[in-house]
Design a protein around this motif. Structure first.
Motif, PDB file in Angstrom:
ATOM      1  N   THR A   1     -16.431   1.976  10.460  1.00  0.00           N
ATOM      2  CA  THR A   1     -15.838   3.274  10.790  1.00  0.00           C
ATOM      3  C   THR A   1     -14.512   3.391  10.045  1.00  0.00           C
ATOM      4  O   THR A   1     -13.947   2.382   9.612  1.00  0.00           O
ATOM      5  CB  THR A   1     -15.576   3.387  12.298  1.00  0.00           C
TER       6      THR A   1
ATOM      7  N   THR B   1      -9.350   1.011   8.246  1.00  0.00           N
ATOM      8  CA  THR B   1      -7.882   1.070   8.312  1.00  0.00           C
ATOM      9  C   THR B   1      -7.310  -0.250   8.811  1.00  0.00           C
ATOM     10  O   THR B   1      -6.375  -0.811   8.210  1.00  0.00           O
ATOM     11  CB  THR B   1      -7.432   2.212   9.235  1.00  0.00           C
ATOM     12  N   ASP B   2      -7.859  -0.759   9.905  1.00  0.00           N
ATOM     13  CA  ASP B   2      -7.344  -2.012  10.479  1.00  0.00           C
ATOM     14  C   ASP B   2      -7.560  -3.205   9.547  1.00  0.00           C
ATOM     15  O   ASP B   2      -6.715  -4.102   9.457  1.00  0.00           O
ATOM     16  CB  ASP B   2      -7.990  -2.288  11.840  1.00  0.00           C
TER      17      ASP B   2
ATOM     18  N   SER C   1      -7.688   9.364   8.681  1.00  0.00           N
ATOM     19  CA  SER C   1      -6.905   8.431   9.494  1.00  0.00           C
ATOM     20  C   SER C   1      -5.412   8.693   9.314  1.00  0.00           C
ATOM     21  O   SER C   1      -4.860   8.456   8.248  1.00  0.00           O
ATOM     22  CB  SER C   1      -7.225   6.982   9.112  1.00  0.00           C
ATOM     23  N   THR C   2      -4.774   9.143  10.388  1.00  0.00           N
ATOM     24  CA  THR C   2      -3.326   9.371  10.348  1.00  0.00           C
ATOM     25  C   THR C   2      -2.578   8.069  10.117  1.00  0.00           C
ATOM     26  O   THR C   2      -1.576   8.021   9.385  1.00  0.00           O
ATOM     27  CB  THR C   2      -2.854  10.024  11.656  1.00  0.00           C
ATOM     28  N   GLU C   3      -3.077   6.998  10.740  1.00  0.00           N
ATOM     29  CA  GLU C   3      -2.427   5.692  10.590  1.00  0.00           C
ATOM     30  C   GLU C   3      -2.451   5.237   9.134  1.00  0.00           C
ATOM     31  O   GLU C   3      -1.457   4.736   8.606  1.00  0.00           O
ATOM     32  CB  GLU C   3      -3.108   4.660  11.486  1.00  0.00           C
ATOM     33  N   TRP C   4      -3.614   5.401   8.475  1.00  0.00           N
ATOM     34  CA  TRP C   4      -3.707   5.059   7.051  1.00  0.00           C
ATOM     35  C   TRP C   4      -2.756   5.923   6.233  1.00  0.00           C
ATOM     36  O   TRP C   4      -2.040   5.419   5.370  1.00  0.00           O
ATOM     37  CB  TRP C   4      -5.142   5.245   6.557  1.00  0.00           C
TER      38      TRP C   4
ATOM     39  N   ASP D   1     -11.642   3.867  11.319  1.00  0.00           N
ATOM     40  CA  ASP D   1     -10.642   3.086  12.060  1.00  0.00           C
ATOM     41  C   ASP D   1     -10.746   1.601  11.728  1.00  0.00           C
ATOM     42  O   ASP D   1      -9.719   0.916  11.583  1.00  0.00           O
ATOM     43  CB  ASP D   1     -10.816   3.295  13.566  1.00  0.00           C
TER      44      ASP D   1
END
Length: 384
Positions: free
Chosen positions: A139, A144-145, A196-199, A141
Motif C-alpha cells: 500500500t 512510505t514507511d 501520502s502527506t507524510e511522504w 502507507d
C-alpha cells in the motif's frame, strides 16, 4: 588494338576517338553530379535526441526501424530527463526526451516555445528480492514507511496484515533508489507525494530527492543489479525494464483499494482520460478500479519554431516526419514489442496535432498526413 597512328590513317575512327575523348570530361562531370545527388538523398539527414532513460528501449527499436524504412539515421542518448531538457536548451540535439512534462516556469526559462509530444505509456514498479515470496501486496502507507526507514524488517506486522496468505521472512529490508536525477524517480515520488502527506512532507517529489535510507544505484540496470544481488532489497524500476527482464514486482494498491499487478493492460487503463491540447497531464493514481496506479506518459520535446542555428528546411521536415512515425501505427507496434503501452487513439490525435503545429520562419512546417508518411516510406523500401 589500333595505334593512334593507324587510327589517324583511317580518318573517321580517329575523328570519333577525338570526339569521345573531348566528351569524356563532360561524362565524368555527369557521373560525379549523379553520385553527389544520390548522396544528398534522405539518408544523408542525421537526427539526434537525448534524455529520458525510461523510453530508451522503445526509441532504440523505433529509430532502427525508421532507419531501415527511410534511410534516416537517428541517435538517442539515454542520459536522463534532466539532461534531455538541458540538451534541448543548449541546442545540441533535435529533440529531448522527458518522463515529466516541463512546468510553466521551466518552459519560460527556455530560449523559445517548447512543444510536448507524448510517445507511449509506462509505469514504475516496486521490485524486490525475497525467497519464496512470489506475490507481495504493498500500500502507499507501507511504501512510505519502508522508504522512510520506519519499517525495517519484512516480518513487520503491518506488512503481514497486507499479505495474510504469505509467510514473510525475518529479513532486514534494504531500500534501493536511483543515484542520478531521473524521470523514473520523478514519477515514483510524484505519485507517492500525491497519495501520502507524510511522504510529501518528508521526501517530496522530483527527479532527484533525498532518501533517508537505502543504497543508490545508477539507472534501471543499476537498481535491478543491486536488487538481484541483495536478498531483502526493494527498489523502484521502470515497468518496461522489469517486464522485459522478467523481474518480480509487488502488486500495488490503487485508488479503488485493489492490489493490482503491473502489466500492459493495467497500465493502459490509467490513460483512459482526456488530455489537454498541450498534452501535459498526470495520469498516475487514476480512478479506474482495475488500473495500475503508478503510471505515466513520456514525452519528446522540441521547439515549435524550427529555424534556428542554420537548420535547413529539409532537415526539420525529416524530424517532423519521424515524430509522426513515432506516434503512428509503426511506432505503436514498436512500443508494444518493447513492453510499453502505445498511445490511445485520442492521445495519438493530440500528439499529431502538436507535431503539426511546428513552424519554420513562423509558417506551418510541411509534413504529409502520418498515414501517408508511413505508406510512402513503406512503398519506397519495397520499390528499392
Amino acid at each position: 588494338m589500333l595505334t593512334l597512328l593507324q587510327m589517324s590513317r583511317r580518318g573517321k575512327p580517329y575523328s570519333m576517338f577525338q570526339k569521345n575523348m573531348r566528351a569524356l570530361p563532360s561524362i565524368i562531370s555527369l557521373v560525379v553530379t549523379l553520385l553527389l545527388a544520390s548522396s544528398c538523398g534522405r539518408d544523408n539527414v542525421i537526427l539526434s535526441g537525448a534524455g529520458a532513460t525510461f523510453p530508451a528501449p522503445f526509441y532504440s527499436d523505433a529509430t532502427k526501424l525508421y532507419d531501415q524504412l527511410s534511410g534516416i539515421k537517428i541517435s538517442y542518448g539515454a542520459m536522463g530527463s534532466g539532461a534531455g531538457i538541458r540538451n534541448l536548451e543548449e541546442h545540441t540535439v533535435d529533440f529531448g526526451g522527458t518522463d515529466v512534462f516541463m512546468s510553466d516556469s521551466e518552459m519560460a526559462e527556455m530560449p523559445a516555445e517548447v512543444l510536448h509530444i507524448p510517445t507511449c505509456i509506462g509505469g514504475v514498479v516496486l521490485s524486490y528480492n525475497l525467497d519464496d515470496v512470489p506475490v507481495l501486496n504493498l500500500t502507499p502507507d507501507l511504501v512510505t514507511d519502508i522508504f522512510l526507514g520506519n519499517i525495517t524488517n519484512w516480518n513487520d506486522p503491518a506488512l503481514a496484515e497486507a499479505n495474510p496468505d504469505v509467510i514473510l521472512p525475518d529479513q532486514p529490508i534494504t531500500v534501493v533508489y536511483r543515484s542520478e536525477g531521473s524521470g523514473t524517480t520523478a514519477v515514483f515520488t510524484g505519485f507517492m507525494s500525491q497519495v501520502s502527506t507524510e511522504w510529501d512532507e518528508a521526501i517530496g517529489a522530483g527527479k532527484s530527492v533525498n532518501f533517508p535510507v537505502g543504497i543508490a544505484a545508477k539507472g534501471n540496470p543499476g537498481v535491478a543489479g543491486v536488487i538481484g544481488q541483495t536478498v531483502g532489497s526493494i527498489g523502484y524500476l521502470g515497468s518496461e525494464y522489469a517486464l522485459a527482464m522478467d523481474i518480480v514486482s509487488a502488486r500495488m494498491q490503487n485508488r479503488a483499494g485493489k492490489f493490482v499487478e503491473a502489466n500492459l493492460e493495467t497500465i493502459k487503463l490509467s490513460a483512459d482520460k482526456d488530455l489537454p491540447d498541450d498534452t501535459r497531464a498526470i495520469i498516475s493514481n487514476p480512478t479506474h478500479p482495475d488500473a495500475y496506479p503508478i503510471s505515466t506518459m513520456t514525452w519528446v520535446i522540441v521547439y515549435k519554431e524550427q529555424n534556428y542555428y542554420g537548420r535547413s528546411l529539409r532537415h526539420v521536415q525529416e524530424l517532423q516526419k519521424f515524430l509522426l512515425f513515432l506516434v503512428g501505427e509503426e511506432g505503436a507496434r514498436s512500443a508494444s514489442k518493447t513492453h510499453y503501452v502505445p498511445l490511445p487513439l485520442s492521445a495519438r490525435k493530440k500528439a499529431e496535432a502538436v507535431i503539426k503545429s511546428m513552424t519554420y520562419n513562423g509558417e506551418p512546417l510541411w509534413a504529409a498526413d502520418p498515414t501517408e508518411v508511413e505508406k510512402n516510406i513503406t512503398s519506397e523500401i519495397n520499390e528499392g
